[in-house]
Motif scaffolding. Structure first.
Motif, short mmCIF file in Angstrom:
data_model
loop_
_atom_site.label_atom_id
_atom_site.label_comp_id
_atom_site.label_asym_id
_atom_site.label_seq_id
_atom_site.Cartn_x
_atom_site.Cartn_y
_atom_site.Cartn_z
N VAL A 402 0.85 -1.19 0.00
CA VAL A 402 0.00 0.00 0.00
C VAL A 402 0.88 1.24 0.00
N LYS A 403 1.83 1.25 0.95
CA LYS A 403 2.61 2.46 1.24
C LYS A 403 3.42 2.95 0.06
N LYS A 404 3.83 2.02 -0.81
CA LYS A 404 4.71 2.48 -1.89
C LYS A 404 3.97 3.30 -2.94
N TYR A 405 2.65 3.36 -2.86
CA TYR A 405 1.90 4.16 -3.84
C TYR A 405 1.36 5.43 -3.19
N ASP A 406 1.28 6.48 -4.00
CA ASP A 406 0.79 7.77 -3.54
C ASP A 406 -0.75 7.73 -3.50
N SER A 409 -4.60 11.42 -3.37
CA SER A 409 -5.84 11.86 -4.05
C SER A 409 -7.08 11.41 -3.27
N LEU A 410 -6.95 10.36 -2.46
CA LEU A 410 -8.12 9.79 -1.79
C LEU A 410 -8.77 10.76 -0.81
N LYS A 411 -10.09 10.87 -0.88
CA LYS A 411 -10.84 11.71 0.07
C LYS A 411 -11.78 10.88 0.93
N THR A 412 -12.42 9.88 0.32
CA THR A 412 -13.37 9.04 1.06
C THR A 412 -13.12 7.59 0.71
N LEU A 413 -13.21 6.73 1.74
CA LEU A 413 -13.15 5.29 1.52
C LEU A 413 -14.53 4.73 1.83
N GLY A 414 -14.94 3.73 1.08
CA GLY A 414 -16.25 3.13 1.33
C GLY A 414 -16.17 1.62 1.34
N SER A 415 -17.07 1.01 2.11
CA SER A 415 -17.12 -0.44 2.23
C SER A 415 -18.57 -0.88 2.05
N VAL A 416 -18.77 -2.02 1.40
CA VAL A 416 -20.14 -2.46 1.11
C VAL A 416 -20.25 -3.96 0.95
N GLY A 417 -21.42 -4.47 1.25
CA GLY A 417 -21.77 -5.83 0.87
C GLY A 417 -21.89 -6.81 2.02
N GLU A 418 -21.20 -6.53 3.10
CA GLU A 418 -21.20 -7.45 4.25
C GLU A 418 -20.62 -6.67 5.42
N PRO A 419 -20.77 -7.19 6.62
CA PRO A 419 -20.21 -6.48 7.76
C PRO A 419 -18.69 -6.37 7.61
N ILE A 420 -18.14 -5.23 7.97
CA ILE A 420 -16.68 -5.10 7.95
C ILE A 420 -16.20 -5.26 9.39
N ASN A 421 -15.34 -6.24 9.59
CA ASN A 421 -14.85 -6.52 10.95
C ASN A 421 -13.84 -5.46 11.36
N ASN A 422 -13.57 -5.37 12.65
CA ASN A 422 -12.67 -4.33 13.17
C ASN A 422 -11.31 -4.33 12.51
N GLU A 423 -10.73 -5.53 12.36
CA GLU A 423 -9.38 -5.60 11.82
C GLU A 423 -9.33 -4.99 10.39
N VAL A 432 -4.56 2.28 4.43
CA VAL A 432 -4.91 2.81 3.10
C VAL A 432 -5.20 4.31 3.19
N GLY A 433 -6.01 4.69 4.18
CA GLY A 433 -6.46 6.08 4.25
C GLY A 433 -5.57 6.98 5.09
N ASP A 434 -4.46 6.41 5.64
CA ASP A 434 -3.54 7.20 6.47
C ASP A 434 -4.26 7.97 7.57
N ARG A 435 -5.32 7.44 8.10
CA ARG A 435 -6.13 8.05 9.16
C ARG A 435 -6.64 9.44 8.75
N ARG A 436 -6.72 9.66 7.47
CA ARG A 436 -7.01 10.98 6.96
C ARG A 436 -8.37 10.99 6.25
N CYS A 437 -8.78 9.83 5.72
CA CYS A 437 -10.00 9.78 4.93
C CYS A 437 -11.12 9.12 5.71
N PRO A 438 -12.27 9.76 5.77
CA PRO A 438 -13.42 9.10 6.38
C PRO A 438 -13.69 7.78 5.67
N LEU A 439 -13.98 6.75 6.47
CA LEU A 439 -14.34 5.44 5.91
C LEU A 439 -15.83 5.23 6.15
N VAL A 440 -16.60 5.12 5.09
CA VAL A 440 -18.03 4.94 5.26
C VAL A 440 -18.42 3.49 5.00
#
Ligand code: WT7
Length: 689
Positions: A402-406, A409-423, A432-440
């Motif tokens: 993940v880290k080797k790519y810039d 540009s990311l502003k929002t991350l989204g997850s869908v389809g099933e429960p997303i576990n804590n890990e 992925v979001g560097d604690r910077r992008c809201p994850l919905v």
């Protein structure tokens, strides 16, 4: 543009719709509950869903939706959609009977809303970025080009006798021509049913037969993860048993030449002979737009029907607000168009908003586990929307992928389809979001048309919490129900998740079986739409999905009825009876666990029969539906009335035998011990292997 396509002057409409049962106020008025808007949060929505709501805060709009839904939806629909005739009435719904109708009397065309309106403003804007299987080979399609492609394809369909109301099956992976095929159907008023290109020929045939499709659009081969998939061969096998199909239009994804039969037409060649203009068909708000098959807890997959205006409006509104989309953003939803996520957030939501949308053809691990993030860097993706199953797979690899790519540009991350576990949530958000992008984390269903529950980071007072902090979208009124069918009030409670008020994006019926629609969604809790899911409402009123309450399982975000798998297994001549349950899996979320009863004379050849059963499921449904586990048992646990108690089987499969619950209603409770012992032997065989 408008004149060229024969569409009347539809681009400049009054902000408020005309006529209408409930007159709309010119200026939206603040609800007055004696609380100043200062105290209730003062974050004004920077780009409100309709100019009538300029200066409103989220809280105020939510209150308006709850109090006067027709005012809200009427204003939003007249502002956001381009109509050829205005609607007369905002809604006519009754959740007791399953009657759902929105924007009555209005006429519009979905392809005009997704293409022509944007071509008129900025024809060279990129509509699609086709991120093909090989990294670095992406292709861009402008709005002008996509409109031209759509019109040529629409004219081709017309020449093959496809018209208003006819059904067209689309069996192709995500690609510009597949998107054009969907839009071409909408242009001429035909109804598309996209079938995920991973389904077997029998599954495809079943859908074509149910929908009585007149035409099929496909391509010679699919390309995924460096592998070629012979899609045309699957279509050939399917249409043999589909007399309704009069033509098969075949696009060329690869150079491979496939034999052409008498139903077949090479698509690009046919399109090149057609005009690049096609007058859009004005459609009633409630005409069918598309159907999409999905699994229920019983019976065959059901053709969920969505209609024109309400669906498009809801896809458009949720695309903007759930993901905080702004004009100019590159929207990256990596779902396949074979699922509702692809319909709403690869195609209709983004295109109706004039966005640049990414079509991702590859897999998260091709050519390596950095693929998603390399794509984010290269295409400068602003919103990345994916599935927890892919995240769980990727987090097993080194973070450097993940880290080797810039990813700036990311502003929002989204997850869908099933429960997303804590890990998975933490990794997605932190790494992925560097604690910077809201994850919905977005909850919704094929039936809901668009996202219904999601955190809303832009909203006043909102906070980000792992896999939580989910709140209803504008106009969605949630309710939790108890076992007696009563609404559960208060917080820190769990129940059956229902939606108590109609919203424009909801499904209208099951194709050819309205009764089944009413029974599945409106009978269980009269006056409410029942989702099939359970949910928990936290102390502070946030929702968390606890999972399906019926016999539907979710394998890698793909919804499947256990009954469908059982039906496939039961076709084996040596298998009198089976029961399938879902068990958790650390990457796929859930996998199928099959309990199989064999005829006595074949118990010696268990291994052979199990191999045959796997093949059966792959050919009847799809490879991903093949159970991970098979356990041969002498008999299944049944109640005195002969009903299989899957609850017990689930406990055994999940190794939770200390909490089996009440087994006293079983015809012969000794069967439980028998199955537990069989399962233990299976486990020790697995451990040795
Ligand atoms: C079922 C719907 C929504 C588009 C893709 C799936 C489960 C969906 C979440 C979520 C927990 C979720 C539900 C739902 N589901 N999103 N964010 N958290 N569960 O659409 O194939 O119609 O499946 O997927 O169980 O009922 P679908």
């Amino acid at each position: 543009m408008a004149a060229r396509c024969g569409w009347r002057s539809v681009y400049f409409l009054p902000l408020c719709y005309r006529a209408g049962a409930a007159p709309l106020r010119r200026r939206w008025e603040l609800p007055n509950h004696g609380v100043s808007s200062q105290n209730r949060g003062n974050r004004h929505i920077s780009s409100p869903p309709s100019p009538a709501f300029a200066g409103a805060t989220y809280t105020e709009l939510r209150e308006l939706c709850a109090r006067e839904p027709d005012t809200f939806w009427g204003s939003v629909a007249s502002h956001r959609l381009t109509w050829s005739s205005s609607f007369q009435q905002v809604s006519d719904c009754d959740l007791n009977t399953g009657k759902i109708r929105w924007f009555l009397g209005g006429k519009l065309n979905v392809s005009v809303n997704c293409l022509d309106v944007h071509v008129a403003k900025d024809p060279e804007k990129v509509a699609l970025i086709w991120e093909k299987d090989e990294p670095g080979t992406e292709e861009r399609v402008t709005y002008r080009e996509l409109l031209e492609m759509t019109c040529r394809l629409a004219n081709t369909l017309k020449h093959h006798g496809v018209g208003r109301g006819d059904r067209v099956a689309i069996y192709m992976p995500v690609s510009p021509i597949a998107v054009a095929a969907m839009l071409a159907c909408t242009r001429i008023g035909a109804v598309h049913t996209v079938v995920f290109a991973g389904f077997s020929s029998e599954a495809l045939a079943g859908r074509i037969q149910d929908a009585q499709c007149k035409a099929v659009v496909t391509c010679n081969q699919g390309v995924r993860g460096g592998r070629l998939i012979n899609l045309k061969a699957t279509v050939d096998a399917a249409v043999k048993s589909c007399p309704s199909v009069q033509s098969v239009l075949v696009a060329q994804r690869t150079n491979h030449s496939t034999p052409m039969g008498k139903l077949d037409t090479p698509l690009e060649e046919a399109m090149s002979k057609e005009s690049a203009e096609c007058a859009p068909e004005p459609m009633d708000s409630e005409d069918m737009l598309f159907m999409l098959y999905t699994s229920g807890s019983t019976g065959k997959p059901k053709g969920i029907v969505h209609t024109q205006a309400g669906y498009l409006l809801y896809a458009s509104l949720t695309h903007q607000y759930v993901f905080d989309y702004s004009p100019g953003d590159v929207f990256g939803c990596v779902a396949d168009i074979g699922w509702i996520t692809g319909h709403s957030y690869v195609v209709y939501g983004p295109l109706s908003n004039g966005a640049t949308t990414v079509l991702f053809e590859s897999t998260p691990v091709y050519p390596d586990p950095g693929r998603y993030w390399e794509t984010v860097e290269r295409l400068k993706i602003n919103q990345f929307y994916g599935a927890p199953t892919a995240i769980r797979l990727l987090l097993k690899y080194d973070e450097n992928w993940v880290k080797k790519y810039d990813r700036s540009s990311l502003k929002t991350l989204g997850s869908v389809g099933e429960p997303i576990n804590n890990e998975a949530w933490e990794w997605f958000y932190n790494v992925v979001g560097d604690r910077r992008c809201p994850l919905v984390d977005t909850w919704w269903q094929t039936e809901t048309g668009g996202v219904c529950i999601a955190p809303h980071p832009a909203e006043e007072g909102a906070e980000i919490r792992p896999a939580m902090a989910m709140r209803p979208f504008f106009g969605i009124q949630l309710a939790l129900m108890d076992e007696k069918g009563k609404t559960i009030t208060g917080n820190d409670v769990s129940g059956a998740l229902c939606i108590s008020k109609p919203w424009p994006g909801m499904a209208r019926t099951i194709f050819g079986d309205h009764q089944r629609f009413v029974e599945a969604y409106f009978k269980p809790y009269p006056g409410h739409y029942f989702t099939g899911d359970g949910a928990y409402r936290s102390k502070d009123g946030y929702y968390q999905i606890t999972g399906r309450m019926d016999d539907v399982i979710n394998i890698s975000g793909h919804r499947l009825g256990t009954a469908e798998i059982e039906d496939a297994l039961d076709e084996h001549p040596d298998v009198p009876e089976t029961a399938v349950v879902g068990v958790s899996h650390d990457i796929k979320g859930e996998v199928a666990f099959a309990f199989v009863v064999l005829k006595e004379n074949v118990s010696e050849q268990q291994g052979k029969v199990i191999e045959e059963l796997k093949k059966l499921v792959a050919t009847k449904i799809a490879k991903y539906a093949v159970p991970d586990h098979f356990l041969v048992v002498k008999r299944l646990p049944k109640t005195r009335s002969g009903k299989i108690m899957r609850r017990i089987l689930r406990k055994v499969a999940m190794e939770q035998t200390d909490s089996l619950g009440d087994v006293s209603t079983l015809d012969d409770p000794s069967v439980v011990m028998e199955i537990i012992e069989e399962h233990q032997r299976y486990k020790s065989r697995l451990a040795k292997a």
